[in-house]
Design a protein around this motif. Structure first.
Motif, PDB file in Angstrom:
ATOM      1  N   ASP A  42      32.254  94.406 -17.273  1.00  0.00           N
ATOM      2  CA  ASP A  42      32.219  93.327 -16.288  1.00  0.00           C
ATOM      3  C   ASP A  42      32.022  91.939 -16.901  1.00  0.00           C
ATOM      4  O   ASP A  42      31.863  90.955 -16.186  1.00  0.00           O
ATOM      5  CB  ASP A  42      31.108  93.581 -15.254  1.00  0.00           C
ATOM      6  N   ASP A  44      32.443  81.308 -16.177  1.00  0.00           N
ATOM      7  CA  ASP A  44      31.541  81.577 -15.053  1.00  0.00           C
ATOM      8  C   ASP A  44      30.091  81.343 -15.463  1.00  0.00           C
ATOM      9  O   ASP A  44      29.275  80.906 -14.654  1.00  0.00           O
ATOM     10  CB  ASP A  44      31.706  83.024 -14.574  1.00  0.00           C
ATOM     11  N   ARG A  86      24.234  88.577 -15.742  1.00  0.00           N
ATOM     12  CA  ARG A  86      24.585  89.119 -14.420  1.00  0.00           C
ATOM     13  C   ARG A  86      23.756  88.482 -13.311  1.00  0.00           C
ATOM     14  O   ARG A  86      24.269  88.215 -12.224  1.00  0.00           O
ATOM     15  CB  ARG A  86      24.408  90.640 -14.440  1.00  0.00           C
ATOM     16  N   HIS A 130      25.062  84.884 -12.741  1.00  0.00           N
ATOM     17  CA  HIS A 130      26.395  84.925 -12.129  1.00  0.00           C
ATOM     18  C   HIS A 130      26.312  85.274 -10.648  1.00  0.00           C
ATOM     19  O   HIS A 130      27.125  84.794  -9.838  1.00  0.00           O
ATOM     20  CB  HIS A 130      27.282  85.945 -12.845  1.00  0.00           C
ATOM     21  N   SER A 131      25.319  86.080 -10.270  1.00  0.00           N
ATOM     22  CA  SER A 131      25.181  86.486  -8.864  1.00  0.00           C
ATOM     23  C   SER A 131      24.435  85.449  -8.031  1.00  0.00           C
ATOM     24  O   SER A 131      24.210  85.657  -6.831  1.00  0.00           O
ATOM     25  CB  SER A 131      24.457  87.834  -8.779  1.00  0.00           C
ATOM     26  N   ARG A 161      21.310  84.080  -8.861  1.00  0.00           N
ATOM     27  CA  ARG A 161      19.860  84.091  -9.052  1.00  0.00           C
ATOM     28  C   ARG A 161      19.477  83.309 -10.312  1.00  0.00           C
ATOM     29  O   ARG A 161      20.311  83.070 -11.172  1.00  0.00           O
ATOM     30  CB  ARG A 161      19.351  85.527  -9.157  1.00  0.00           C
TER      31      ARG A 161
END
Length: 214
Positions: free
Chosen positions: A36, A59, A126, A129-130, A132
């Motif tokens: 991912d 990103d 991760r 990117h989400s 948080r």
């Protein structure tokens, strides 16, 4: 160096900015087998970081703080001026609260210590990117511990840097075109603000908290 990633690729596009090639290569190696995350490029300093960001549109960007030329905080500000949605994780050796606060004020949304890189890198990428934030507990504790304390002025930091270089008050006064009594007054304020008792403790505390670097 950059990896080829197609526009239809849904992986997290990662840019690494650090002046040490070995660290950039290490990060690339750590993510290369993640399904991912796609390593898309690297930059050795703040100026190159801005060019790489505009060209690659990552990103998530990992950003070192201490680099030649434009430092990490300057690069974060420049990138955020062009893209307010940029997700940037500070990558640093230092757990000092002042550098963390400055980076977060500049627009970083994560803070990652190099000593924890192997353990926390993928989780941090991760999380950021989400949407948080990612701040290590030890850094968050330092921020909370010193929240509300009076900051050193630019002049006080300048004087403390000269103290760290081994200069006496008289020499500092001469170098900065001040009176010796003025320098002594600044030193008194520095000791009070840092809650220490002598010059050596002041320098040690300042370095630990990230006021400046030797």
């Amino acid at each position: 160096m950059s990896a080829s990633v197609t526009g239809s690729d849904s992986r997290i596009r990662l840019l690494i900015v650090d002046d040490h090639p070995a660290l950039r290569e290490g990060v690339a190696a750590m993510v290369q087998y993640e399904t991912d995350i796609a390593f898309v490029g690297e930059a050795p300093d703040g100026e190159a970081a801005l060019e790489a960001f505009e060209r690659l549109r990552p990103d998530v960007t990992l950003m070192d703080l201490q680099m030649p030329g434009t430092n990490g905080i300057g690069a974060i500000r420049a990138i955020r001026e062009r893209s307010r949605h940029a997700r940037i994780i500070v990558l640093t050796t230092y757990d000092g609260d002042l550098q963390a606060v400055e980076a977060l004020k500049a627009g970083a949304v994560g803070y990652l210590l190099k000593a924890s890189l192997r353990r926390e890198l993928l989780e941090a990428i991760r999380a950021v990117h989400s949407g948080r934030k990612h701040i290590p507990p030890e850094v968050a504790q330092q921020i909370a511990l010193h929240a509300g304390e009076e900051s050193l002025t630019p002049r006080e930091i300048e004087i403390l840097k000269l103290v760290a270089d081994g200069h006496a008050n008289k020499t500092i006064a001469w170098r900065l075109s001040l009176t010796e009594d003025t320098v002594k007054g600044h030193m008194k304020n520095i000791l009070a603000k840092l809650n220490v008792h002598d010059r050596t403790q002041a320098v040690t505390t300042a370095l630990r908290r990230g006021l400046f670097f030797l």
